[in-house]
Design an enzyme around this catalytic site. Structure first.
Site, mmCIF file in Angstrom:
data_model
loop_
_atom_site.group_PDB
_atom_site.id
_atom_site.type_symbol
_atom_site.label_atom_id
_atom_site.label_comp_id
_atom_site.label_asym_id
_atom_site.label_seq_id
_atom_site.Cartn_x
_atom_site.Cartn_y
_atom_site.Cartn_z
ATOM 1 N N ASP A 157 0.823 -1.213 0.000
ATOM 2 C CA ASP A 157 0.000 0.000 0.000
ATOM 3 C C ASP A 157 0.860 1.268 0.000
ATOM 4 O OD1 ASP A 157 -2.312 1.463 0.002
ATOM 5 O OD2 ASP A 157 -2.707 1.254 2.147
ATOM 6 N N ASN A 183 -11.088 -2.496 -4.731
ATOM 7 C CA ASN A 183 -10.333 -1.598 -5.614
ATOM 8 C C ASN A 183 -11.011 -1.396 -6.977
ATOM 9 O OD1 ASN A 183 -7.080 -2.742 -4.388
ATOM 10 N ND2 ASN A 183 -8.252 -0.926 -3.785
HETATM 11 C C1 IPE Z 1 -5.364 -2.545 0.253
HETATM 12 O O1 IPE Z 1 -5.047 -1.229 -0.027
HETATM 13 C C2 IPE Z 1 -5.416 -3.336 -1.003
HETATM 14 C C3 IPE Z 1 -4.139 -3.537 -1.664
HETATM 15 C C4 IPE Z 1 -2.966 -3.126 -1.254
HETATM 16 C C5 IPE Z 1 -4.214 -4.290 -2.875
HETATM 17 P P1 IPE Z 1 -6.176 -0.103 -0.141
HETATM 18 O O2 IPE Z 1 -5.466 1.144 -0.440
HETATM 19 O O3 IPE Z 1 -7.215 -0.527 -1.107
HETATM 20 O O4 IPE Z 1 -6.796 -0.122 1.326
HETATM 21 P P2 IPE Z 1 -7.689 0.942 2.096
HETATM 22 O O5 IPE Z 1 -8.794 1.336 1.173
HETATM 23 O O6 IPE Z 1 -6.822 2.095 2.459
HETATM 24 O O7 IPE Z 1 -8.154 0.203 3.303
HETATM 25 C C1 IPE Z 2 -1.579 0.320 -3.285
HETATM 26 O O1 IPE Z 2 -1.390 1.688 -3.317
HETATM 27 C C2 IPE Z 2 -1.953 -0.242 -4.619
HETATM 28 C C3 IPE Z 2 -3.332 -0.726 -4.721
HETATM 29 C C4 IPE Z 2 -4.201 -0.725 -3.768
HETATM 30 C C5 IPE Z 2 -3.739 -1.261 -6.003
HETATM 31 P P1 IPE Z 2 -2.601 2.722 -3.275
HETATM 32 O O2 IPE Z 2 -3.007 3.026 -4.664
HETATM 33 O O3 IPE Z 2 -3.690 2.236 -2.396
HETATM 34 O O4 IPE Z 2 -1.895 3.979 -2.634
HETATM 35 P P2 IPE Z 2 -2.507 5.007 -1.580
HETATM 36 O O5 IPE Z 2 -3.045 4.207 -0.440
HETATM 37 O O6 IPE Z 2 -3.581 5.760 -2.295
HETATM 38 O O7 IPE Z 2 -1.343 5.862 -1.194
HETATM 39 MG MG MG Z 3 -4.053 2.481 -0.428
#
Ligand code: IPE
Ligand code: IPE
Ligand code: MG
Length: 245
Positions: free
Chosen positions: A20, A68
């Protein structure tokens, strides 16, 4: 490779990672979120390489959650494109390095081009035995549990299983992770203190390691640090310190 304080005889058997923070990394650099996802690929390579060379047999990577799909269409499209390219580009290296690829999650929701290369890579690498890398794609821990209950309910209805036969082993055998052990260590980057619908049934005694480091900055040294931290933990599994592990 210098592994600063790592005891090679006490490594986790299975490391799971919630990757993340790509979006926040990009914002900090004044780049697009997509650029953050692109940069995250080098971190994937780093954790796969370190795990493989250390001899950690199972690595699971949460790459895309069921939730997602609710992101802007352009971002979802870009993530799917990156995934497709990643798989195409890595096939050779996976074969060379003995990497077996598995995928968990709702594969039917993935674009056909991604599904095709994913299935091809899984088939191609099926006999590789150095490390099993499991990609969680369109994965939901709760959905995994729902599917497990449905599978067992069907067996009970058919009469091939009685309610009293249902035990923890049978439940595990009906989850998507039936062929891999429960994680010993779960890492989450970007400072969030939550599971975000990743493994639920699988983590009763998993050690949690949450780090503020954003995923694109989580490389070899940060991973080794997480492993060193894991080795400092005392896993009691409900017993006291004086009892045998
Ligand atoms: C969790 O990250 C899912 C992945 C890393 C694939 P998110 O960015 O989707 O999680 P939340 O929404 O902050 O909980
Ligand atoms: C993790 O990074 C990747 C996925 C969840 C696909 P994020 O895209 O959630 O990054 P933040 O949380 O917005 O920084
Ligand atoms: Mg995230």
């Amino acid at each position: 490779m210098n592994h600063k304080g790592l005891d090679k005889s006490r490594l986790p058997r299975h490391v799971a990672i919630i990757m993340d923070g790509n979006g926040r990394w990009a914002r900090l650099k004044g780049k697009s979120r997509i650029e953050g996802h692109r940069k995250g690929r080098a971190s994937v390579k780093a954790v796969v390489d370190v795990s493989r060379t250390l001899g950690i047999p199972y690595l699971s990577l949460y790459a895309f959650s069921s939730e997602n799909w609710q992101r802007p269409r352009e971002e979802v499209g870009a993530l799917m494109g990156l995934l497709e390219h990643y798989l195409c580009d890595e096939q050779k290296r996976m074969m060379k390095n003995g990497i077996r690829l598995l995928a968990i999650g709702d594969r039917d929701r993935l674009p056909i081009s991604v599904r095709r290369v994913l299935e091809q890579t899984i088939e191609m690498t099926r006999d590789n035995a150095t490390i099993t890398v499991t990609l969680a794609l369109s994965y939901s821990g709760r959905h995994d549990i729902v599917k497990m209950v449905q599978g067992i309910a069907r067996k009970v209805r058919e009469g091939s299983c009685q309610p009293d036969d249902i035990d923890e082993a049978l439940i595990s055998a009906h989850t998507e992770t039936s062929t891999i052990p429960d994680p010993d260590l779960l890492i989450r980057t970007s400072g969030e203190m939550r599971i975000s619908n990743f493994f639920l049934w699988q983590i009763p005694y998993t050690e949690l390691y949450m780090t503020p480091t954003l995923w694109p900055d989580f490389r070899r040294d940060q991973y080794i640090q997480a492993l060193v931290d894991f080795q400092k933990r005392r896993r009691r599994f409900g017993k006291t310190d004086d009892q045998e592990p």
